[in-house]
Design a protein around this motif. Structure first.
Motif, PDB file in Angstrom:
ATOM      1  N   LEU A 161       0.974  -1.164   0.012  1.00 39.04           N
ATOM      2  CA  LEU A 161       0.288  -0.036  -0.264  1.00 39.04           C
ATOM      3  C   LEU A 161       0.938   0.840   0.270  1.00 39.04           C
ATOM      4  O   LEU A 161       1.645   1.105   0.834  1.00 39.04           O
ATOM      5  CB  LEU A 161      -1.009   0.468   1.288  1.00 39.04           C
ATOM      6  N   TRP A 162       0.651   2.358  -1.011  1.00 37.58           N
ATOM      7  CA  TRP A 162       1.473   3.522  -1.123  1.00 37.58           C
ATOM      8  C   TRP A 162       0.634   4.747  -0.120  1.00 37.58           C
ATOM      9  O   TRP A 162      -0.807   4.392  -0.832  1.00 37.58           O
ATOM     10  CB  TRP A 162       1.810   3.696  -2.462  1.00 37.58           C
ATOM     11  N   ARG A 163       1.175   5.443   0.415  1.00 35.77           N
ATOM     12  CA  ARG A 163       0.470   6.692   1.307  1.00 35.77           C
ATOM     13  C   ARG A 163       1.020   7.238  -0.104  1.00 35.77           C
ATOM     14  O   ARG A 163       1.114   7.908  -1.183  1.00 35.77           O
ATOM     15  CB  ARG A 163       0.205   6.269   2.565  1.00 35.77           C
ATOM     16  N   ARG A 164      -0.032   9.057   0.594  1.00 33.99           N
ATOM     17  CA  ARG A 164       0.279   9.849  -0.720  1.00 33.99           C
ATOM     18  C   ARG A 164       0.991  10.010  -1.555  1.00 33.99           C
ATOM     19  O   ARG A 164       1.269  10.588  -2.284  1.00 33.99           O
ATOM     20  CB  ARG A 164      -0.999  10.977   0.160  1.00 33.99           C
ATOM     21  N   GLU A 223       3.776   8.568  -1.443  1.00 28.70           N
ATOM     22  CA  GLU A 223       4.598   7.888  -2.214  1.00 28.70           C
ATOM     23  C   GLU A 223       4.343   8.270  -3.668  1.00 28.70           C
ATOM     24  O   GLU A 223       4.670   8.196  -4.749  1.00 28.70           O
ATOM     25  CB  GLU A 223       5.120   6.718  -1.896  1.00 28.70           C
ATOM     26  N   ALA A 257      -6.013   9.077   7.823  1.00 29.65           N
ATOM     27  CA  ALA A 257      -4.950   8.321   6.492  1.00 29.65           C
ATOM     28  C   ALA A 257      -5.693   7.357   5.522  1.00 29.65           C
ATOM     29  O   ALA A 257      -6.463   6.518   5.695  1.00 29.65           O
ATOM     30  CB  ALA A 257      -3.832   7.447   7.592  1.00 29.65           C
ATOM     31  N   VAL A 258      -4.932   8.067   4.011  1.00 30.73           N
ATOM     32  CA  VAL A 258      -5.784   6.484   3.012  1.00 30.73           C
ATOM     33  C   VAL A 258      -4.556   6.108   2.353  1.00 30.73           C
ATOM     34  O   VAL A 258      -2.894   6.664   2.524  1.00 30.73           O
ATOM     35  CB  VAL A 258      -6.197   7.684   1.930  1.00 30.73           C
ATOM     36  N   ALA A 259      -4.471   4.577   1.036  1.00 30.38           N
ATOM     37  CA  ALA A 259      -3.296   5.043   0.497  1.00 30.38           C
ATOM     38  C   ALA A 259      -4.341   3.999  -0.820  1.00 30.38           C
ATOM     39  O   ALA A 259      -5.595   3.542  -0.570  1.00 30.38           O
ATOM     40  CB  ALA A 259      -2.864   3.841   1.320  1.00 30.38           C
ATOM     41  N   TRP A 260      -3.306   3.433  -1.403  1.00 31.01           N
ATOM     42  CA  TRP A 260      -3.583   2.779  -3.026  1.00 31.01           C
ATOM     43  C   TRP A 260      -2.629   1.323  -3.409  1.00 31.01           C
ATOM     44  O   TRP A 260      -1.729   1.691  -2.610  1.00 31.01           O
ATOM     45  CB  TRP A 260      -3.248   4.139  -3.687  1.00 31.01           C
ATOM     46  N   ARG A 281      -8.826   5.216  -4.013  1.00 31.87           N
ATOM     47  CA  ARG A 281      -8.365   4.885  -2.494  1.00 31.87           C
ATOM     48  C   ARG A 281      -8.626   4.485  -1.987  1.00 31.87           C
ATOM     49  O   ARG A 281      -9.940   3.840  -1.688  1.00 31.87           O
ATOM     50  CB  ARG A 281      -8.159   6.402  -1.611  1.00 31.87           C
ATOM     51  N   LEU A 316      -7.746   3.640   5.723  1.00 33.72           N
ATOM     52  CA  LEU A 316      -6.390   3.479   6.600  1.00 33.72           C
ATOM     53  C   LEU A 316      -7.464   4.208   7.723  1.00 33.72           C
ATOM     54  O   LEU A 316      -7.854   2.821   9.014  1.00 33.72           O
ATOM     55  CB  LEU A 316      -6.053   3.179   6.374  1.00 33.72           C
TER      56      LEU A 316
END
Length: 84
Positions: A16-19, A21, A52-55, A45, A48
């Protein structure tokens, strides 16, 4: 001494990549990514926590290969398969 926590590599499809990244890798600003996502032209997205969000890394890498238009067609094709 304990071993440091391993970091995901580019080969790790489950990462999972955070914003920060995402922005670094795709070379776009946060507003542009948000607008593309709203129009289904960027991966969705994952929330989390409330702040917090991730892709999914594999989805972002696929988007980088296809571009916004190709991504949109790819998602539509996958949705058609699920419906059938």
């Amino acid at each position: 001494m304990t071993d440091p926590k391993p970091t995901p590599t580019d080969d790790d499809g489950d990462a999972l990549w955070r914003r920060p990244e995402i922005l670094r890798r795709v070379g776009l600003g946060a507003t542009t990514v948000d607008e593309l996502e709203k129009r289904d032209r960027f991966p969705r997205r994952i929330v989390l926590s409330p702040r917090a969000v991730a892709w999914r890394s594999w989805e972002v890498r696929r988007w980088m290969e296809l571009g916004p238009d190709g991504w949109q067609r790819d998602v539509a094709a996958r949705d058609q398969v699920r419906v059938a």
